[in-house]
Design an enzyme around this catalytic site. Structure first.
Site, PDB file in Angstrom:
ATOM      1  N   GLY A 254       1.465 -41.460  -4.694  1.00  0.00           N
ATOM      2  CA  GLY A 254       0.122 -41.167  -4.205  1.00  0.00           C
ATOM      3  C   GLY A 254      -0.833 -42.293  -4.570  1.00  0.00           C
ATOM      4  O   GLY A 254      -0.427 -43.296  -5.174  1.00  0.00           O
ATOM      5  N   LYS A 255      -2.066 -42.087  -4.195  1.00  0.00           N
ATOM      6  CA  LYS A 255      -3.096 -43.119  -4.373  1.00  0.00           C
ATOM      7  C   LYS A 255      -3.172 -43.655  -5.803  1.00  0.00           C
ATOM      8  O   LYS A 255      -3.419 -44.830  -6.015  1.00  0.00           O
ATOM      9  CB  LYS A 255      -4.457 -42.547  -3.987  1.00  0.00           C
ATOM     10  CG  LYS A 255      -4.687 -42.478  -2.503  1.00  0.00           C
ATOM     11  CD  LYS A 255      -6.163 -42.597  -2.182  1.00  0.00           C
ATOM     12  CE  LYS A 255      -6.424 -42.833  -0.716  1.00  0.00           C
ATOM     13  NZ  LYS A 255      -5.463 -42.248   0.214  1.00  0.00           N
ATOM     14  N   ARG A 256      -2.983 -42.742  -6.782  1.00  0.00           N
ATOM     15  CA  ARG A 256      -3.157 -43.229  -8.155  1.00  0.00           C
ATOM     16  C   ARG A 256      -2.063 -44.214  -8.574  1.00  0.00           C
ATOM     17  O   ARG A 256      -2.197 -44.909  -9.566  1.00  0.00           O
ATOM     18  CB  ARG A 256      -3.251 -42.051  -9.117  1.00  0.00           C
ATOM     19  CG  ARG A 256      -2.029 -41.242  -9.205  1.00  0.00           C
ATOM     20  CD  ARG A 256      -2.302 -39.813  -9.614  1.00  0.00           C
ATOM     21  NE  ARG A 256      -1.175 -39.005  -9.233  1.00  0.00           N
ATOM     22  CZ  ARG A 256      -0.042 -38.955  -9.915  1.00  0.00           C
ATOM     23  NH1 ARG A 256       0.072 -39.619 -11.036  1.00  0.00           N
ATOM     24  NH2 ARG A 256       0.957 -38.228  -9.495  1.00  0.00           N
ATOM     25  N   GLY A 258      -1.111 -46.639  -6.491  1.00  0.00           N
ATOM     26  CA  GLY A 258      -1.440 -47.894  -5.797  1.00  0.00           C
ATOM     27  C   GLY A 258      -1.482 -47.634  -4.304  1.00  0.00           C
ATOM     28  O   GLY A 258      -1.678 -46.499  -3.869  1.00  0.00           O
TER      29      GLY A 258
END
Ligand code: GLU
Length: 491
Positions: A254-256, A258
Site C-alpha cells: 500500500g501507499k505507506r 511507497g
C-alpha cells in the site's frame, strides 16, 4: 482448444502494479500457448466514488507501453465484442431472466432502508452480514402483487443452502466452501445494471475464456461464480489465482510502502521493460537461482501456471531500483537520451525543442553519467552541472580543495593551457592539460584533478574529469575557471 485469457480492469483508479502483473501473466500465458489475450473494460460500477473514466487512457497506455497489446479489446475490436461491459447490458438482463426462469435466481423487492436496518441489526448482534432471503420465499400471490404495484426489484442468486462447493485452483489446489456461508448475491440491480458476478461470468462464457487468471483477492468470489456456471449449464474455466503482493513487512502493498501505481513508477523513471521483468518475478519464478534479468522471450519460454507460487510475493523496492539500472545500461546512448529528455526539459536544463547541437551535448553529458543512473528522473541532478554553471561549490570540496595559494596556481596554470587550445579538447588533450599543470607546479596529479573537478562542476564526485572536460569544451571551462577564482578561501 485455443487458450483464451482475459485482463478485466475496472476504471476505478490508475492501474495498480498488482493489476498490471495480472495482465502480464495473462499475456505471457497466451503467448506461450499460442492463445488469445483479451482485455475487457468492467465499467458497471458507477458509484461516483469509484467510477473514474479519466483513467481509461492509462489502462490502455500501460498495456501498450509494456508491449502487451491485446489481441481483442475495446480499442482494437474482435469477434466477441463489445469489450466494454456498459455496452452489453441487454446480455446480462437476458441472462438474469434465464436464471429466474430456471429457479436459480429470484426477484428481491426489499427496500434499501430495510436492507440497511437488517445490516445494522446483524452488526449489533455480531452476526455475519448477509441477506435474510425474505424474498426468496415470497408467496406467488405476494410476488404477483409486488409486480402489479411495479415495485423496484433486484435479482438475487439463489445460492444452494446445503452442501459444499469444491473446485481446483491451479495455484492453491483444491478449495472447498460450505454453501451456507455464501450470501444470496445481487446479480442485477434495480436499474437493470449487473453486478460484477453476473457480468464477469456471462462475459467470460460468451467470450470463450478458458483460463481465469486473476489476483488472489478474487478467490472469495469464485464459489458464487461457480454456482452461476452450474445454473447456466456452462463449462467452468480453469481457475488460477495469483498470490497477493506484500511489502517487506508482509502487509498488503500500500501507499505507506511507497509507490504502488504503475504510472508512479513510470513517471519517476522506471523503464517499462524493467517493470515487465520485475513484475513477472513477483509470485512466479523462472527456477534459476541467482538470476533476475530475463528477456521477454526467455520469460515466455520458461513460464508455466504451475510455476506460480502460492506464497505471497514481496515487493522489494531496492531490487527494482537495481534492476532499472541494469536495464538503463543496455540502452544505446541515443535511446537513453530520448528517455532522459523529458526530465531535462522539465528541470529547465534544456529547451523543449532542442536544436541538434543542444541534443548532442545532452547525449554526451548523459553518456558520462549513465553508469550511476538508476532512475531516469535522477538524470537532472547527475548532469545538471553540464547545463548550468554552478553558483557555489559544495562546501566540503571548497574547504578541502579550494583553500590557500595552491588552487589559485592550479586554476591559473590550467586556464592558460585551456586558453591556448584552438578547439574543444579531446579526452587526451584534457589529460595533457592536467599532466602539464601538475608538472608545471611540481604537484602530483590527484590534487590537480580534485581541484579542477570542484572548479568545473562545483562537486567532489562525478564522471571522469578528462571526459567531462572534453564534453564541457573550451569556452565553458574558461568561464568556470574564472568564476572559481572567487571561490578560493584564504588559509
Ligand atoms: N474487474 C475486476 C477487477 O477490477 C476483474 C476481476 C476478475 O478478473 O474477475 O479486477
Amino acid at each position: 482448444m485455443t487458450v483464451r485469457v482475459r485482463y478485466a480492469p475496472s476504471p476505478t483508479g490508475s492501474p495498480h502494479v498488482g493489476n498490471i502483473r495480472t495482465a502480464l501473466f495473462n499475456w505471457i500465458f497466451a503467448r506461450k500457448m499460442g492463445g488469445v489475450f483479451i482485455a475487457r473494460l468492467e465499467d458497471t460500477d458507477r458509484n461516483p466514488d469509484r467510477y473514474k473514466p479519466e483513467v481509461i487512457p492509462e489502462l490502455e497506455e500501460s498495456m501498450v507501453s509494456l508491449g502487451i497489446v491485446p489481441d481483442e479489446w475495446w480499442k482494437g475490436g474482435g469477434d466477441y465484442g463489445p469489450y466494454v461491459q456498459s455496452e452489453r447490458l441487454a446480455l446480462y438482463q437476458e441472462a438474469a431472466e434465464d436464471l429466474i426462469a430456471s429457479g436459480n435466481a429470484y426477484r428481491c423487492y426489499c427496500t434499501p432502508e430495510r436492507l440497511t436496518k437488517m445490516r445494522e441489526e446483524q452488526q449489533a448482534l455480531g452476526l455475519p452480514p448477509g441477506y435474510d432471503r425474505r424474498c426468496r420465499y415470497l408467496s406467488e400471490a405476494d410476488r404477483a402483487r409486488y409486480e402489479s404495484e411495479e415495485l423496484p426489484s433486484t435479482v438475487r442468486l439463489a445460492v444452494p443452502l446445503e452442501g459444499r462447493t469444491t473446485y481446483q485452483d491451479v495455484v492453491y489446489g483444491q478449495i472447498t466452501v460450505e454453501n451456507r456461508m455464501i450470501d444470496d448475491q445481487v446479480l442485477l440491480k434495480s436499474n437493470g445494471w449487473p453486478t460484477y458476478h453476473l457480468a464477469v461470468v456471462v462475459d467470460d462464457h460468451l467470450m470463450g475464456i478458458t483460463h481465469v487468471i486473476r489476483g488472489e483477492d478474487w478467490q472469495p468470489s469464485t464459489p458464487k461464480q461457480i454456482y452461476l456456471y452450474n445454473a447456466f449449464g456452462w463449462e467452468q474455466p480453469v481457475w488460477v489465482h495469483v498470490p497477493l503482493i506484500l511489502g517487506k513487512d508482509r502487509k498488503k502493498l500500500g501507499k505507506r510502502h511507497g509507490a504502488t501505481q504503475f504510472y508512479e513508477f513510470i513517471r519517476s523513471g522506471y523503464l517499462p521493460e524493467t517493470m515487465f521483468n520485475f513484475l513477472c518475478l513477483l509470485g512466479w519464478s523462472a527456477g534459476e537461482e541467482n538470476r533476475e534479468i530475463f528477456s521477454v522471450a526467455e520469460i515466455i519460454e520458461r513460464f508455466s501456471l504451475e510455476g506460480i507460487s502460492r506464497n505471497p510475493a514481496i515487493f522489494d523496492y531496492d531490487k527494482l531500483r537495481w534492476m532499472n539500472g541494469e536495464y538503463i545500461r543496455v540502452l544505446s546512448p541515443e535511446q537513453l537520451t530520448d528517455r532522459c529528455m523529458p526530465y531535462l526539459i522539465e528541470a529547465g536544463l534544456i529547451s523543449a525543442t532542442p536544436a541538434q547541437e543542444e541534443r548532442a551535448y545532452a547525449e554526451a553529458a548523459i553518456a558520462l553519467c549513465a553508469d550511476r543512473l538508476k532512475i531516469l528522473s535522477e538524470i537532472a541532478d547527475l548532469t545538471g552541472f553540464f547545463f548550468v554553471a554552478p553558483e557555489v561549490p559544495e562546501e566540503k570540496g571548497q574547504r578541502k580543495w579550494l583553500t590557500g595559494e595552491r588552487p589559485l596556481q592550479i586554476i591559473a596554470t590550467a586556464k592558460s593551457l585551456v586558453a591556448a587550445l584552438t578547439d574543444d579538447p579531446s579526452v587526451e588533450d584534457a589529460e595533457q592539460i592536467v599532466n602539464r599543470t601538475a608538472e608545471t607546479l611540481n604537484l602530483e596529479r590527484p590534487p590537480v584533478i580534485h581541484t579542477l573537478r570542484v572548479c568545473l562542476t562545483g562537486r567532489t564526485v562525478g564522471p571522469g574529469l578528462f571526459e567531462l572536460m572534453s564534453v564541457l569544451g573550451k569556452e565553458r571551462m574558461l568561464s568556470r575557471l574564472d568564476r572559481a577564482v572567487g571561490w578560493v578561501l584564504k588559509e
